[in-house]
Design a protein around this motif. Structure first.
Motif, PDB file in Angstrom:
ATOM      1  N   SER A 155       3.146  -4.423  -0.109  1.00 57.54           N
ATOM      2  CA  SER A 155       3.430  -3.120  -0.719  1.00 57.54           C
ATOM      3  C   SER A 155       3.297  -1.988   0.288  1.00 57.54           C
ATOM      4  CB  SER A 155       2.489  -2.869  -1.908  1.00 57.54           C
ATOM      5  OG  SER A 155       1.168  -2.534  -1.503  1.00 57.54           O
TER       6      SER A 155
ATOM      7  N   ILE B 146       4.113  -0.130  -5.503  1.00 56.57           N
ATOM      8  CA  ILE B 146       5.528  -0.069  -5.139  1.00 56.57           C
ATOM      9  C   ILE B 146       6.255   0.944  -6.023  1.00 56.57           C
ATOM     10  CG2 ILE B 146       7.677  -1.389  -5.010  1.00 56.57           C
ATOM     11  CD1 ILE B 146       6.003  -3.812  -4.144  1.00 56.57           C
TER      12      ILE B 146
ATOM     13  N   TYR C  30       7.154   4.995  -5.144  1.00 56.00           N
ATOM     14  CA  TYR C  30       8.513   5.518  -5.355  1.00 56.00           C
ATOM     15  C   TYR C  30       8.484   6.740  -6.271  1.00 56.00           C
ATOM     16  CZ  TYR C  30      12.978   6.030  -7.727  1.00 56.00           C
ATOM     17  OH  TYR C  30      14.106   6.555  -8.298  1.00 56.00           O
TER      18      TYR C  30
ATOM     19  N   PHE D  89       6.448  -1.876   2.242  1.00 58.05           N
ATOM     20  CA  PHE D  89       7.452  -1.201   1.420  1.00 58.05           C
ATOM     21  C   PHE D  89       7.276   0.311   1.501  1.00 58.05           C
ATOM     22  CE2 PHE D  89       8.280   1.064  -2.521  1.00 58.05           C
ATOM     23  CZ  PHE D  89       9.629   0.808  -2.716  1.00 58.05           C
TER      24      PHE D  89
ATOM     25  N   SER E  82      -1.001   3.786   4.479  1.00 54.27           N
ATOM     26  CA  SER E  82      -0.615   2.404   4.679  1.00 54.27           C
ATOM     27  C   SER E  82      -1.873   1.614   5.041  1.00 54.27           C
ATOM     28  CB  SER E  82       0.467   2.306   5.758  1.00 54.27           C
ATOM     29  OG  SER E  82       0.943   0.983   5.871  1.00 54.27           O
TER      30      SER E  82
ATOM     31  N   ASP F 299       8.680   1.704   4.661  1.00 56.12           N
ATOM     32  CA  ASP F 299      10.147   1.728   4.640  1.00 56.12           C
ATOM     33  C   ASP F 299      10.678   2.795   3.697  1.00 56.12           C
ATOM     34  OD1 ASP F 299      10.347  -0.271   6.500  1.00 56.12           O
ATOM     35  OD2 ASP F 299      10.687  -1.873   5.040  1.00 56.12           O
ATOM     36  N   LEU F 300      10.000   2.986   2.567  1.00 55.21           N
ATOM     37  CA  LEU F 300      10.410   4.037   1.642  1.00 55.21           C
ATOM     38  C   LEU F 300      10.286   5.402   2.320  1.00 55.21           C
ATOM     39  CD1 LEU F 300      11.225   4.452  -1.436  1.00 55.21           C
ATOM     40  CD2 LEU F 300       8.825   5.092  -1.764  1.00 55.21           C
TER      41      LEU F 300
END
Length: 273
Positions: free
Chosen positions: A145, A90, A94, A148, A112, A151-152
């Motif tokens: 994760s 995560i 980022y 996430f 993913s 979405d990020l």
């Protein structure tokens, strides 16, 4: 983006999938810059190597500088404690996106996983394939994760114009090792073909696709991957008879056979899968 980017940052380059792609991506026209927390001692003469963790923001900035695109494979690929998943998958993802933004990189391919939707019931024989817009049902902190990360990627497209193809990879091994894997297997050669399509397709914005070969027993819909120009050439079916003879058919009453995520849907999760 209508032509292949020439220099690609490959994160997680010392891992199993990264090692396979180091061999299979260059024939598609790429020069690779390798990043991994583990040392890579067998780099080819045209491979740049950076040994760093995803927590090292400065190293990531240096790794992203001057590349045309990123293939992000790094992170923990099995279930682990939430704290470990948070740091590697995560926060690490980022940090990677921030480094790409600062370096002006405009295309990322994000690894993913099917485990982002792992608690989705697997389709029965003859039923419709699972669409890519099926609701998220992560089966582990690992699967969480990956949701996430998708979405990020969507946020960085809308906010910063960084395009991403998020590939929900099934199982990428030289050959399938379980009956379940017959339905989600992605051959290494097809993986390289899919990465190439994701790197070169025009106007992807943020797109989620499933990643597998053209398996006879396929569980999910590959149409969004094919729309990128992906043409899978392999099928797990030649391995089916032996695997079924050794392991038996899938049992719909077993939690690990009833859901897309397999043994990750048990408590505690089990693997290999």
């Amino acid at each position: 983006m209508t032509t292949a980017p020439r220099t690609v940052l490959l994160t997680g380059a010392a891992g199993g999938l990264g090692t396979l792609m180091r061999e299979l991506l260059p024939p598609h026209g790429y020069r690779l810059r390798l990043l991994d927390r583990r040392a890579i001692d067998d780099a080819a003469g045209d491979e740049d190597v950076i040994t760093a963790d995803l927590a090292d923001k400065e190293a990531l900035r240096e790794a992203a500088r001057g590349v045309d695109a990123v293939v992000h494979l790094a992170g923990i690929s099995l279930e682990a404690s939430f704290e470990k998943i948070l740091r590697a998958n995560i926060e690490g993802t980022y940090h990677l996106y921030e480094a790409a933004r600062e370096a002006g990189v405009k295309r990322i391919v994000f690894a993913s996983s099917n485990h982002a939707v792992g608690f989705t019931p697997r389709p029965a024989d003859g039923s419709a394939a699972i669409p890519v817009d099926t609701p998220r049902r992560p089966d582990t902190y690992y699967g969480l994760s990956k949701g996430f990360g998708e979405d990020l990627a969507s946020l960085y497209w809308d906010l910063h114009g960084i395009e991403t193809v998020s590939i929900r990879i099934g199982s990428c091994f030289p050959a399938p090792t379980s009956v379940r894997m017959l339905s989600i297997w992605l051959s290494p050669a097809d993986c390289a073909r899919l990465l190439h399509a994701a790197l070169t397709a025009p106007d992807v914005g943020h797109r989620v696709v499933y990643g597998s070969s053209a398996n006879t027993r396929l569980w999910w819909d590959l149409s969004t991957a094919r729309a990128l120009g992906y043409e899978p050439q392999d099928d797990s079916e030649p391995y089916a008879a032996q695997l079924i003879a050794e392991q038996g058919e899938l049992d719909p009453d077993s939690p690990e056979h009833a859901h897309l995520g397999g043994a990750f849907c048990t408590d505690p999760p089990r693997w290999p899968y």
